[in-house]
Design an enzyme around this catalytic site. Structure first.
Site, PDB file in Angstrom:
ATOM      1  N   SER A  23      58.547  87.696  32.505  1.00  0.00           N
ATOM      2  CA  SER A  23      57.948  86.460  32.016  1.00  0.00           C
ATOM      3  C   SER A  23      56.431  86.625  31.963  1.00  0.00           C
ATOM      4  CB  SER A  23      58.312  85.319  32.976  1.00  0.00           C
ATOM      5  OG  SER A  23      58.242  84.075  32.323  1.00  0.00           O
ATOM      6  N   CYS A  26      49.859  85.141  34.058  1.00  0.00           N
ATOM      7  CA  CYS A  26      48.410  85.360  34.132  1.00  0.00           C
ATOM      8  C   CYS A  26      48.060  86.163  35.363  1.00  0.00           C
ATOM      9  CB  CYS A  26      47.678  84.030  34.231  1.00  0.00           C
ATOM     10  SG  CYS A  26      47.659  83.123  32.695  1.00  0.00           S
ATOM     11  N   ALA A  60      49.588  85.210  29.210  1.00  0.00           N
ATOM     12  CA  ALA A  60      48.989  84.425  28.134  1.00  0.00           C
ATOM     13  C   ALA A  60      47.703  85.134  27.719  1.00  0.00           C
ATOM     14  CB  ALA A  60      48.685  83.015  28.629  1.00  0.00           C
ATOM     15  N   TYR A 186      49.412  73.593  27.027  1.00  0.00           N
ATOM     16  CA  TYR A 186      48.316  74.257  26.328  1.00  0.00           C
ATOM     17  C   TYR A 186      48.289  73.810  24.862  1.00  0.00           C
ATOM     18  CZ  TYR A 186      48.121  76.755  30.719  1.00  0.00           C
ATOM     19  OH  TYR A 186      48.021  77.035  32.056  1.00  0.00           O
ATOM     20  N   GLY A 332      60.137  85.659  36.299  1.00  0.00           N
ATOM     21  CA  GLY A 332      58.723  85.592  36.649  1.00  0.00           C
ATOM     22  C   GLY A 332      58.468  86.082  38.051  1.00  0.00           C
ATOM     23  N   ARG A 333      58.474  85.137  38.998  1.00  0.00           N
ATOM     24  CA  ARG A 333      58.020  85.465  40.354  1.00  0.00           C
ATOM     25  C   ARG A 333      58.821  86.572  41.028  1.00  0.00           C
ATOM     26  NH1 ARG A 333      58.222  79.400  42.055  1.00  0.00           N
ATOM     27  NH2 ARG A 333      59.817  79.581  40.428  1.00  0.00           N
TER      28      ARG A 333
HETATM   29  C1  FNR Z   1      53.118  81.908  35.327  1.00  0.00           C
HETATM   30  N1  FNR Z   1      53.732  81.330  34.201  1.00  0.00           N
HETATM   31  C2  FNR Z   1      53.197  81.552  32.950  1.00  0.00           C
HETATM   32  N2  FNR Z   1      53.852  81.132  31.827  1.00  0.00           N
HETATM   33  C3  FNR Z   1      53.399  81.449  30.599  1.00  0.00           C
HETATM   34  O1  FNR Z   1      54.027  81.069  29.614  1.00  0.00           O
HETATM   35  N3  FNR Z   1      52.250  82.170  30.461  1.00  0.00           N
HETATM   36  C4  FNR Z   1      51.525  82.595  31.522  1.00  0.00           C
HETATM   37  O2  FNR Z   1      50.523  83.297  31.357  1.00  0.00           O
HETATM   38  C5  FNR Z   1      51.974  82.245  32.817  1.00  0.00           C
HETATM   39  N4  FNR Z   1      51.283  82.607  33.947  1.00  0.00           N
HETATM   40  C6  FNR Z   1      51.886  82.549  35.185  1.00  0.00           C
HETATM   41  C7  FNR Z   1      51.281  83.160  36.288  1.00  0.00           C
HETATM   42  C8  FNR Z   1      51.937  83.189  37.509  1.00  0.00           C
HETATM   43  C9  FNR Z   1      51.312  83.908  38.674  1.00  0.00           C
HETATM   44  C10 FNR Z   1      53.199  82.554  37.650  1.00  0.00           C
HETATM   45  C11 FNR Z   1      53.940  82.572  38.959  1.00  0.00           C
HETATM   46  C12 FNR Z   1      53.751  81.894  36.579  1.00  0.00           C
HETATM   47  C13 FNR Z   1      55.084  80.778  34.299  1.00  0.00           C
HETATM   48  C14 FNR Z   1      56.120  81.906  34.345  1.00  0.00           C
HETATM   49  O3  FNR Z   1      56.095  82.670  33.162  1.00  0.00           O
HETATM   50  C15 FNR Z   1      57.546  81.367  34.552  1.00  0.00           C
HETATM   51  O4  FNR Z   1      57.877  80.591  33.444  1.00  0.00           O
HETATM   52  C16 FNR Z   1      57.677  80.535  35.831  1.00  0.00           C
HETATM   53  O5  FNR Z   1      57.073  81.200  36.925  1.00  0.00           O
HETATM   54  C17 FNR Z   1      59.132  80.228  36.162  1.00  0.00           C
HETATM   55  O6  FNR Z   1      59.869  81.409  36.295  1.00  0.00           O
HETATM   56  P1  FNR Z   1      60.227  82.047  37.764  1.00  0.00           P
HETATM   57  O7  FNR Z   1      58.917  82.418  38.403  1.00  0.00           O
HETATM   58  O8  FNR Z   1      60.947  80.977  38.516  1.00  0.00           O
HETATM   59  O9  FNR Z   1      61.066  83.248  37.451  1.00  0.00           O
END
Ligand code: FNR
Length: 365
Positions: A23, A26, A60, A186, A332-333
């Protein structure tokens, strides 16, 4: 045969080797506030490729400097930005993963401190800048010192070109998939949601008017992005604001159809981010998957669906694909905890014969 986590996915001319995507996340790690990729990005994204993610997506990546969430965000607004990213895409490809970039503009949520420096809007003496949005409505809590200006029609037209130019630079950098960020409060989401958009011209008011700018951006990017390469759009499935006029999952499904008509190959269904009053569900397993399912069920076109949010286990990710709830499991995480998530999943699900284990790691798998 039923697809599972290790089934390849063919989209246009691209074969994604498995159904796990990193995912966009940032990293706030551009050292000189210039949007140029650094050793951090190279190591971070490279490690997820050696971990064998099917798709490795960047964070992003801002299409112009004022569209950055923080000054340390990655950017893609010049040839220099493409050159800094090129070795990263090359390495991702060398590992058999597909390099992808999220094209983004933070709109009224731009110009903030990175999380570990306190979040919140930057003061002018910290390098803060004035932000743009569909309407001059600040994100609650960001009222000062940042000024929010409503975009003129001419500026909207220019931004459509800016997204197309960014797609061109992304292509030069070697990305195979582009994702347009239209979620999380955004800029593009701000046009979609009446919570942030009270324009009275052809870009505000009715559903057709609110989707106009995101559709224009999509058409312009599709025009640049080669026919044999996939295009994704990330949406917030809902604003989670049932007490007011807002963006809903029904509207997301209607928009998904229109995006499919515009040549989008996969809708990445996330949620929220437009207003701090949002009533988010607890962030448990698969917490956003019902939104992805709704979009899948109510979208007539043959468009792929990516599910994201709370996917943390091999079994859970595999079940999403086996049960046809989504085409991609977007993680993501869990990828921050474990860059080898796909390799671990293959090991735990007894599927090591279906993933290309790096020879350097064979003794561990
Ligand atoms: C994010 N998320 C995020 N989403 C996105 O569309 N663009 C981005 O740049 C970011 N940046 C970002 C940074 C960090 C450190 C985290 C933890 C999350 C959201 C991420 O892509 C995801 O949608 C969510 O974290 C939910 O998924 P998980 O973490 O439950 O697998």
């Amino acid at each position: 045969m039923t697809d599972d986590l290790f089934s390849p996915l063919e989209l246009r001319g691209t074969e994604i080797p498995n159904r796990v995507m990193v995912s966009p996340m940032c990293q706030y790690s551009c050292e000189d506030r210039d949007g140029l990729a650094t050793e951090w990005h190279r190591t971070h994204l490279g490690a997820r490729a050696t971990g064998r993610a099917g798709v490795v997506m960047t964070e992003a990546t801002a299409v112009e400097p004022r569209g950055r969430i923080s000054p340390e965000d990655l950017g893609i607004w010049s040839g220099e930005h493409a050159d800094a990213l090129a070795p990263i895409t090359e390495f991702i490809r060398s590992q058999g993963s597909v390099p992808a970039i999220q094209l983004a503009h933070a709109g009224r949520k731009a110009s903030t401190r990175r999380p570990w420096e306190g979040r919140g809007p930057l003061q002018p003496d910290e390098g803060g800048w004035n932000v743009v949005a569909p309407s001059a409505i600040p994100y609650p809590g960001h009222e000062s010192p940042v000024e929010v200006a409503a975009l003129s029609r001419e500026e909207i037209a220019r931004l459509v070109e800016t997204f197309a130019d960014a797609a061109g630079y992304a292509l030069d950098a070697g990305f195979e998939i582009a994702e347009i960020h239209a979620a999380h409060g955004y800029l593009l989401h701000e046009f979609l949601s009446p919570v942030a958009n009270d324009r009275d011209d052809e870009y505000g008011g009715s559903f057709e008017n609110r989707i106009r700018f995101p559709l224009e951006v999509t058409a312009a990017v599709r025009d640049i992005w080669p026919d044999d390469r996939p295009l994704f759009v990330r949406l917030s499935g809902t604003d989670w604001l049932p007490d007011r006029e807002s963006w809903t999952v029904e509207q997301s499904a209607r928009l998904a159809d229109r995006l499919a008509d515009a040549g989008v190959d996969l809708i990445d269904v996330s949620s929220g981010g437009i207003h701090p009053d949002q009533q988010l569900p607890p962030s448990g397993p698969n917490y956003q998957v019902p939104l992805a399912e709704h979009v899948r069920e109510h979208t007539s076109e043959d468009v792929g669906i990516g599910a994201v949010g709370g996917i943390t286990t091999p079994e859970g990710a595999d079940a999403l694909i086996r049960n046809d709830r989504a085409d991609l499991a977007i993680v993501g995480r869990e990828f921050l905890r474990d860059p080898q998530f796909p390799l671990r999943a293959a090991r735990e699900l007894d599927a090591l014969d279906r993933i290309d284990v790096p020879p350097q790691y064979e003794r561990a798998f």
